[in-house]
Design a protein around this motif. Structure first.
Motif, PDB file in Angstrom:
ATOM      1  N   GLU A   1      42.535  44.373  48.668  1.00 17.35           N
ATOM      2  CA  GLU A   1      41.053  44.020  48.367  1.00 17.35           C
ATOM      3  C   GLU A   1      40.230  45.075  48.577  1.00 17.35           C
ATOM      4  O   GLU A   1      40.307  45.597  49.869  1.00 17.35           O
ATOM      5  CB  GLU A   1      40.874  42.433  48.920  1.00 17.35           C
ATOM      6  CG  GLU A   1      40.845  42.653  50.451  1.00 17.35           C
ATOM      7  CD  GLU A   1      40.228  41.212  50.701  1.00 17.35           C
ATOM      8  OE1 GLU A   1      39.838  40.363  49.978  1.00 17.35           O
ATOM      9  OE2 GLU A   1      40.280  40.979  52.028  1.00 17.35           O
ATOM     10  N   PHE A   2      39.149  45.231  47.926  1.00 17.52           N
ATOM     11  CA  PHE A   2      37.938  45.943  48.365  1.00 17.52           C
ATOM     12  C   PHE A   2      37.110  45.204  49.306  1.00 17.52           C
ATOM     13  O   PHE A   2      36.917  44.107  49.536  1.00 17.52           O
ATOM     14  CB  PHE A   2      37.039  46.019  46.972  1.00 17.52           C
ATOM     15  CG  PHE A   2      35.863  46.813  47.412  1.00 17.52           C
ATOM     16  CD1 PHE A   2      34.295  46.126  47.722  1.00 17.52           C
ATOM     17  CD2 PHE A   2      35.853  48.271  47.361  1.00 17.52           C
ATOM     18  CE1 PHE A   2      33.438  47.103  47.852  1.00 17.52           C
ATOM     19  CE2 PHE A   2      34.751  49.041  47.234  1.00 17.52           C
ATOM     20  CZ  PHE A   2      33.443  48.440  47.699  1.00 17.52           C
ATOM     21  N   VAL A   3      37.000  46.326  50.228  1.00 14.99           N
ATOM     22  CA  VAL A   3      35.947  45.995  51.505  1.00 14.99           C
ATOM     23  C   VAL A   3      34.601  46.533  51.599  1.00 14.99           C
ATOM     24  O   VAL A   3      33.555  45.756  51.593  1.00 14.99           O
ATOM     25  CB  VAL A   3      36.803  46.371  52.861  1.00 14.99           C
ATOM     26  CG1 VAL A   3      35.862  46.076  54.165  1.00 14.99           C
ATOM     27  CG2 VAL A   3      38.227  45.993  53.022  1.00 14.99           C
ATOM     28  N   ALA A   4      34.649  47.891  51.286  1.00  9.87           N
ATOM     29  CA  ALA A   4      33.117  48.420  51.299  1.00  9.87           C
ATOM     30  C   ALA A   4      33.467  49.758  50.632  1.00  9.87           C
ATOM     31  O   ALA A   4      34.601  50.518  50.612  1.00  9.87           O
ATOM     32  CB  ALA A   4      32.706  48.719  52.543  1.00  9.87           C
TER      33      ALA A   4
ATOM     34  N   PRO B   1      30.997  59.518  40.986  1.00  9.23           N
ATOM     35  CA  PRO B   1      30.027  58.997  41.898  1.00  9.23           C
ATOM     36  C   PRO B   1      29.849  57.455  42.101  1.00  9.23           C
ATOM     37  O   PRO B   1      29.339  56.904  42.970  1.00  9.23           O
ATOM     38  CB  PRO B   1      28.568  59.585  41.428  1.00  9.23           C
ATOM     39  CG  PRO B   1      29.231  59.813  39.999  1.00  9.23           C
ATOM     40  CD  PRO B   1      30.511  59.934  39.667  1.00  9.23           C
ATOM     41  N   ASN B   2      30.233  56.748  41.080  1.00  7.40           N
ATOM     42  CA  ASN B   2      30.165  55.366  41.087  1.00  7.40           C
ATOM     43  C   ASN B   2      31.376  54.531  41.723  1.00  7.40           C
ATOM     44  O   ASN B   2      32.685  54.834  41.838  1.00  7.40           O
ATOM     45  CB  ASN B   2      30.120  54.678  39.665  1.00  7.40           C
ATOM     46  CG  ASN B   2      28.858  55.151  38.914  1.00  7.40           C
ATOM     47  OD1 ASN B   2      27.748  55.551  39.466  1.00  7.40           O
ATOM     48  ND2 ASN B   2      29.008  55.148  37.693  1.00  7.40           N
ATOM     49  N   LEU B   3      31.258  53.472  42.712  1.00  6.66           N
ATOM     50  CA  LEU B   3      32.000  52.792  43.191  1.00  6.66           C
ATOM     51  C   LEU B   3      32.723  51.723  42.224  1.00  6.66           C
ATOM     52  O   LEU B   3      32.276  51.407  41.264  1.00  6.66           O
ATOM     53  CB  LEU B   3      31.539  52.174  44.441  1.00  6.66           C
ATOM     54  CG  LEU B   3      30.865  52.878  45.473  1.00  6.66           C
ATOM     55  CD1 LEU B   3      30.019  52.144  46.277  1.00  6.66           C
ATOM     56  CD2 LEU B   3      31.938  53.558  46.528  1.00  6.66           C
ATOM     57  N   SER B   4      34.013  51.328  42.767  1.00  5.56           N
ATOM     58  CA  SER B   4      34.606  50.268  41.776  1.00  5.56           C
ATOM     59  C   SER B   4      35.459  49.373  42.894  1.00  5.56           C
ATOM     60  O   SER B   4      35.836  49.926  44.036  1.00  5.56           O
ATOM     61  CB  SER B   4      35.701  50.924  41.113  1.00  5.56           C
ATOM     62  OG  SER B   4      36.412  50.130  40.459  1.00  5.56           O
ATOM     63  N   TYR B   5      35.562  48.122  42.357  1.00  9.05           N
ATOM     64  CA  TYR B   5      36.129  47.361  43.262  1.00  9.05           C
ATOM     65  C   TYR B   5      37.803  47.146  42.827  1.00  9.05           C
ATOM     66  O   TYR B   5      38.744  46.592  43.449  1.00  9.05           O
ATOM     67  CB  TYR B   5      35.758  45.681  42.808  1.00  9.05           C
ATOM     68  CG  TYR B   5      34.449  45.519  43.369  1.00  9.05           C
ATOM     69  CD1 TYR B   5      33.256  45.710  42.462  1.00  9.05           C
ATOM     70  CD2 TYR B   5      34.112  45.150  44.733  1.00  9.05           C
ATOM     71  CE1 TYR B   5      31.797  45.740  42.954  1.00  9.05           C
ATOM     72  CE2 TYR B   5      32.692  44.769  45.172  1.00  9.05           C
ATOM     73  CZ  TYR B   5      31.872  45.124  44.175  1.00  9.05           C
ATOM     74  OH  TYR B   5      30.399  44.759  44.755  1.00  9.05           O
ATOM     75  N   ASP B   6      38.159  48.185  41.777  1.00 10.22           N
ATOM     76  CA  ASP B   6      39.666  47.965  41.308  1.00 10.22           C
ATOM     77  C   ASP B   6      40.190  49.217  42.161  1.00 10.22           C
ATOM     78  O   ASP B   6      40.077  50.414  41.894  1.00 10.22           O
ATOM     79  CB  ASP B   6      39.466  48.403  39.819  1.00 10.22           C
ATOM     80  CG  ASP B   6      41.072  48.087  39.264  1.00 10.22           C
ATOM     81  OD1 ASP B   6      41.035  48.325  38.235  1.00 10.22           O
ATOM     82  OD2 ASP B   6      41.928  48.431  40.124  1.00 10.22           O
ATOM     83  N   TRP B   7      40.981  48.994  43.038  1.00 12.12           N
ATOM     84  CA  TRP B   7      42.064  49.914  43.827  1.00 12.12           C
ATOM     85  C   TRP B   7      42.857  50.740  42.822  1.00 12.12           C
ATOM     86  O   TRP B   7      43.125  51.857  43.167  1.00 12.12           O
ATOM     87  CB  TRP B   7      42.903  49.313  44.743  1.00 12.12           C
ATOM     88  CG  TRP B   7      44.027  48.380  44.188  1.00 12.12           C
ATOM     89  CD1 TRP B   7      44.018  47.259  44.036  1.00 12.12           C
ATOM     90  CD2 TRP B   7      45.325  49.023  44.075  1.00 12.12           C
ATOM     91  NE1 TRP B   7      45.433  46.729  43.384  1.00 12.12           N
ATOM     92  CE2 TRP B   7      46.261  47.685  43.450  1.00 12.12           C
ATOM     93  CE3 TRP B   7      45.881  50.332  43.959  1.00 12.12           C
ATOM     94  CZ2 TRP B   7      47.464  47.948  42.892  1.00 12.12           C
ATOM     95  CZ3 TRP B   7      47.166  50.260  43.513  1.00 12.12           C
ATOM     96  CH2 TRP B   7      47.770  49.182  43.190  1.00 12.12           C
TER      97      TRP B   7
END
Length: 124
Positions: free
Chosen positions: A46-49, A102-108
């Motif tokens: 799971e995504f943390v930060a 540059p963009n973050l993602s919650y998908d590992w």
């Protein structure tokens, strides 16, 4: 070749703090997004930060908001995860990860680069 090396995990009592470090090498990370994920036994990763290396924009999972912070140090090519007010539910292997976007993602699955992981155990 991108290399990520985590450190700073350990055993801590509930309410305590730990700081995880992720040392990066092998590429210029100015256009990368850096993230921390965790995986507890029997659970999905799971995504943390996460933090955008260039803009410094951060995002956090609801479960850690207000307790965890993430930062980066350009000079040391290192990303940090400061974890405060730890609870037993935070127990997991924590992974540093990055992707050339540059963009973050919650998908590992969108992150191609991973560290070896560091164990965090919070006792009650």
């Amino acid at each position: 070749q991108v290399q990520l090396v985590e450190s700073g995990g350990g055993l801590v009592q509930a309410g305590g703090s730990l700081r995880l470090s992720c040392a990066t090498s092998g590429r210029t990370f100015s256009t990368y997004a850096m993230g921390w994920f965790r995986q507890a036994p029997g659970k999905e990763r799971e995504f943390v930060a996460g933090i955008s290396w260039s803009s410094g924009i951060t995002t956090f999972a609801d479960s850690v908001k207000g307790r965890f912070t993430i930062s980066r140090d350009y000079a040391k090519n290192t990303v940090y995860l400061q974890m405060n007010s730890l609870i037993p539910e935070d127990t997991a292997v924590y992974y540093c990860t990055s992707r050339n976007h540059p963009n973050l993602s919650y998908d590992w699955q969108l992150y191609p680069y991973w560290g070896q992981g560091t164990q965090v155990t919070v006792s009650s």
